[in-house]
Design a protein around this motif. Sequence first.
Motif, mmCIF file in Angstrom:
data_model
loop_
_atom_site.group_PDB
_atom_site.id
_atom_site.type_symbol
_atom_site.label_atom_id
_atom_site.label_comp_id
_atom_site.label_asym_id
_atom_site.label_seq_id
_atom_site.Cartn_x
_atom_site.Cartn_y
_atom_site.Cartn_z
ATOM 1 N N UNK A 1 -0.553 15.169 -16.406
ATOM 2 C CA UNK A 1 -1.437 16.056 -17.158
ATOM 3 C C UNK A 1 -2.742 15.368 -17.544
ATOM 4 N N UNK A 2 -2.692 14.048 -17.752
ATOM 5 C CA UNK A 2 -3.887 13.328 -18.175
ATOM 6 C C UNK A 2 -4.823 13.015 -17.013
ATOM 7 N N UNK A 3 -4.381 13.285 -15.798
ATOM 8 C CA UNK A 3 -5.148 12.856 -14.632
ATOM 9 C C UNK A 3 -6.488 13.575 -14.538
ATOM 10 N N UNK A 4 -7.529 12.788 -14.339
ATOM 11 C CA UNK A 4 -8.853 13.290 -14.006
ATOM 12 C C UNK A 4 -9.348 12.494 -12.809
ATOM 13 N N UNK A 5 -9.894 13.147 -11.795
ATOM 14 C CA UNK A 5 -10.348 12.412 -10.606
ATOM 15 C C UNK A 5 -11.311 11.293 -10.978
ATOM 16 N N UNK A 6 -11.035 10.115 -10.478
ATOM 17 C CA UNK A 6 -11.833 8.935 -10.778
ATOM 18 C C UNK A 6 -12.205 8.269 -9.453
ATOM 19 N N UNK B 1 0.796 -1.231 0.000
ATOM 20 C CA UNK B 1 0.000 0.000 0.000
ATOM 21 C C UNK B 1 0.826 1.278 0.000
ATOM 22 N N UNK B 2 1.972 1.276 0.668
ATOM 23 C CA UNK B 2 2.771 2.502 0.719
ATOM 24 C C UNK B 2 3.351 2.829 -0.657
ATOM 25 N N UNK B 3 3.816 1.801 -1.352
ATOM 26 C CA UNK B 3 4.308 2.025 -2.709
ATOM 27 C C UNK B 3 3.162 2.390 -3.645
ATOM 28 N N UNK B 4 2.018 1.739 -3.456
ATOM 29 C CA UNK B 4 0.852 2.053 -4.285
ATOM 30 C C UNK B 4 0.412 3.499 -4.071
ATOM 31 N N UNK B 5 0.467 3.951 -2.825
ATOM 32 C CA UNK B 5 0.085 5.331 -2.535
ATOM 33 C C UNK B 5 1.039 6.311 -3.203
ATOM 34 N N UNK B 6 2.323 5.961 -3.238
ATOM 35 C CA UNK B 6 3.300 6.806 -3.934
ATOM 36 C C UNK B 6 2.952 6.921 -5.417
ATOM 37 N N UNK B 7 2.596 5.793 -6.032
ATOM 38 C CA UNK B 7 2.221 5.810 -7.443
ATOM 39 C C UNK B 7 0.921 6.571 -7.662
ATOM 40 N N UNK B 8 -0.006 6.425 -6.730
ATOM 41 C CA UNK B 8 -1.283 7.134 -6.840
ATOM 42 C C UNK B 8 -1.061 8.647 -6.818
ATOM 43 N N UNK B 9 -0.218 9.099 -5.908
ATOM 44 C CA UNK B 9 0.080 10.531 -5.834
ATOM 45 C C UNK B 9 0.825 11.000 -7.082
ATOM 46 N N UNK B 10 1.680 10.128 -7.627
ATOM 47 C CA UNK B 10 2.379 10.470 -8.866
ATOM 48 C C UNK B 10 1.393 10.592 -10.020
#
Length: 235
Positions: A112-117, A98-107
């Motif tokens: 630029x393509x990010x839209x809240x999902x 989860x900690x690594x996943x959270x890092x990727x999530x924040x990244x």
Amino acid sequence: MAAAAAVFSAQLVLRFPKRSFNASMPTLSPITCGPRDNRGPMIRGRTLSTEAILAIQALKRAGGDETKIDAIISGPVSRLIKSDLLAALAELQRQDRPRLALKLFLAARRELWYRPDPALYAQMVSALNRNQMSSEIDVLVSDLIEEQEGKDETFVHDIRGVARLVKSLLAAGKGEAVKEMYGLMKRRGCRPDEFLFRLLIRGLRRLGEIDAADEVEKDFKVWFDGGVGAESVPV
């Protein structure tokens, strides 16, 4: 010579008997393919490219070294395309990292393509909840509310995705976060459907948030047939 030729001819007849033209030919049966529409849908984020695999391996080798992890995030991870980054995120969640996943999530949120999902948030909340990371869920929801306030386009109109997020928050016992999500939906003029209304009411009551559940139920009665004849939602 004539006798020898006759014997040889007889041997040929014995070895290679003539086929009768009256023999029945084998019947050809048509081959019918089975239905192809019963195959399960492809699962988003589970097909890993070489680049995604290398990024995951590098993050895992870094262990708990924040400096190395940040360098990998700003290096190989930042060069991943959208599908690879989401695939790597889903794989780390599946492996209970989860900690690594959270890092990727924040990244991903910085791309630029990010839209809240809401579906992505729901998956992240579930991964954190499986690993008893309660405070991280609170921070994630707080960032989400702040991210959505004041925007012209929000994800609260994705009712199905919001229902998944609410369900994951209820499973994590986050009644306060659920109330904040519902408040955000009301402020942005979003109306839940019947399923989401009932999910909110039952979930809040189960968590002991009786006043909040009563408020949602009143809104449900107004929504359902104009508030006329709406039955109380069973627990």
